[in-house]
Design an enzyme around this catalytic site. Structure first.
Site, PDB file in Angstrom:
ATOM      1  N   PHE A   1     -40.590   9.395 -28.710  1.00  0.00           N
ATOM      2  CA  PHE A   1     -42.022   9.348 -28.451  1.00  0.00           C
ATOM      3  C   PHE A   1     -42.296   8.157 -27.539  1.00  0.00           C
ATOM      4  CE2 PHE A   1     -46.393   8.052 -28.941  1.00  0.00           C
ATOM      5  CZ  PHE A   1     -47.052   9.249 -28.760  1.00  0.00           C
TER       6      PHE A   1
ATOM      7  N   LYS B   1     -48.984  -2.259 -27.295  1.00  0.00           N
ATOM      8  CA  LYS B   1     -49.550  -2.373 -28.638  1.00  0.00           C
ATOM      9  C   LYS B   1     -49.829  -3.817 -29.053  1.00  0.00           C
ATOM     10  CE  LYS B   1     -48.090   2.159 -30.286  1.00  0.00           C
ATOM     11  NZ  LYS B   1     -49.376   2.815 -30.015  1.00  0.00           N
TER      12      LYS B   1
ATOM     13  N   ASP C   1     -37.791   0.854 -24.833  1.00  0.00           N
ATOM     14  CA  ASP C   1     -39.203   1.022 -25.174  1.00  0.00           C
ATOM     15  C   ASP C   1     -39.440   0.308 -26.496  1.00  0.00           C
ATOM     16  OD1 ASP C   1     -41.694   1.829 -26.108  1.00  0.00           O
ATOM     17  OD2 ASP C   1     -41.463   3.910 -25.480  1.00  0.00           O
TER      18      ASP C   1
END
Length: 401
Positions: free
Chosen positions: A141, A255, A226
């Protein structure tokens, strides 16, 4: 007073149904706790999918944002501003890299990493034009843009969004032999999550990340990590790659970099990688804006202390120890994770992940499900041990019922 039910009904009527949120309407929040419009308090055990690593309204982050709001919030990259160089230098130093390319959202950062790897492949490695390939992992994801869903194996994310972007090869996560077989002369990068979050907090086999690093280095391929969810303290280290003493060629961050205040993301790499860009080839109006840089600088300063990484390590050991006890009771099938981050597979006989999440909500704990009967648990790193234990008590009570 407008009730939660009324606000949820209005939301359903006027917004696209691209999310299925739990039926709670948050009004205020502080630290690890949120309060709804009726005044009921909830323990946040999700932390905005790690965007809230430092909790809600951390005083240092709020102060940094307020101070910058009184000065300048946006210039665009048409001009320099006084916080930009300071932020890039500080984040680069935290990552041990020479250059930073700031963006806003995690998906934007992944798109930036994809573009960077391709340009590096053509300009530096010498891959023939139009043939650059990036190898990715199954169950990944990395976001929901059209390019990113093109290399997703989640049909919920992919279906009806084609035609899909070519240039990606998918291999099983954690399978080093499959990865090695997929890498060829046109491969410019391997893009991986050091821990797969959306997939259920999947930790790869020991030695996998180190093997990826060795393989990519020997084959002149970029290793792109990531760390949007796993980075910035969540796993008990500043970066999840550090658990295997691995330093990738490129970090993709987001984030928690915005401290739960503003969206901030970045790609961080050395000059031989990010130095391929020329003016006009990539950009973002809001990327690296003064407000984002002010907050991001404070995030970096907080991480330099090591306090939050240590809390994630210590509380994470406690979390996994307590969750592990549940596996012996026949209700929990498996617990995975690292640091203050866990994926908990519930026996479907006890309910779906959504049903368990709703029962926990009724008891004042907020988590979120993924992939059937898996719960993701990722409280803010500032949570107290007492509050964490209270949340775990509520989980035990729900599973016992």
């Amino acid at each position: 007073m407008v009730t939660s039910a009324e606000l949820i009904a209005s939301s359903d009527a006027h917004s696209a149904h691209n999310y299925h949120p739990l039926p709670v309407v948050v009004s205020t929040a502080d630290g690890a706790w949120m309060t709804d419009v009726e005044g009921k308090r909830y323990l946040d055990m999700l932390a905005g999918y790690s965007a809230l690593n430092f909790g809600h309204g951390h005083p240092r982050l709020v102060a940094a944002a307020k101070a910058q709001l009184d000065r300048v919030t946006l210039t665009s990259r048409a001009f320099h501003h006084e916080r930009f160089a300071e932020f890039c230098a500080a984040l680069g130093e935290l990552c041990g890299k020479e250059m930073v390319l700031p963006m806003n959202t995690g998906a934007e950062a992944v798109e930036t990493a994809v573009k960077t790897a391709r340009k590096w492949g053509y300009r530096v490695k010498g891959v023939p034009d139009g043939r650059a390939k990036i190898v990715v992992a199954e169950n990944n994801f990395h976001g929901r843009t059209t390019t990113i869903v093109s290399f997703s194996t989640d049909e919920e994310a992919r279906a009806d969004f084609g035609p899909y972007t070519p240039g990606f090869e998918i291999v099983p996560y954690g399978d080093l032999a499959a990865l090695e077989a997929a890498v060829d002369e046109d491969t410019v990068a391997v893009l991986l999550e050091p821990v797969q979050g959306e997939a259920g907090v999947l930790v790869p086999p020991a030695g996998y990340l180190a093997g990826v690093r060795e393989l990519t280095r020997s084959r002149n391929v970029l290793f792109v990590a990531d760390e949007i969810q796993s980075g910035l303290g969540r796993t008990g280290a500043t970066f999840a790659c550090a658990h295997e003493d691995v330093v990738p060629d490129m970090y993709v961050l987001g984030k928690a970099l915005g401290g739960g205040v503003v969206p901030v993301s970045a790609v961080v790499a050395d000059r031989d990688v990010l130095g391929v860009y020329r003016p006009g080839e990539h950009g973002s109006t809001f990327g690296g804006n003064p407000l984002a840089c002010a907050v991001g600088l404070e995030v970096v300063a907080m991480l330099r202390t090591g306090e939050y990484q240590e809390r994630a390590r210590e509380l994470g050991e406690h979390l996994h120890r307590e969750l592990g006890l549940l596996t012996g009771e026949g209700v929990v099938r498996e617990v995975r994770g690292r640091g203050l981050w866990a994926g908990v597979d519930i026996d479907p006989a006890h309910g779906t992940g959504r049903e368990i999440s709703e029962r926990l909500m009724e008891r004042g704990v907020l988590v979120k499900d993924t992939h059937g009967s898996t719960l993701r648990i990722a409280p803010p790193l500032v949570i107290s041990k007492e509050d964490l234990d209270w949340g775990l008590d509520q989980l035990r009570a729900v599973l016992a019922g």
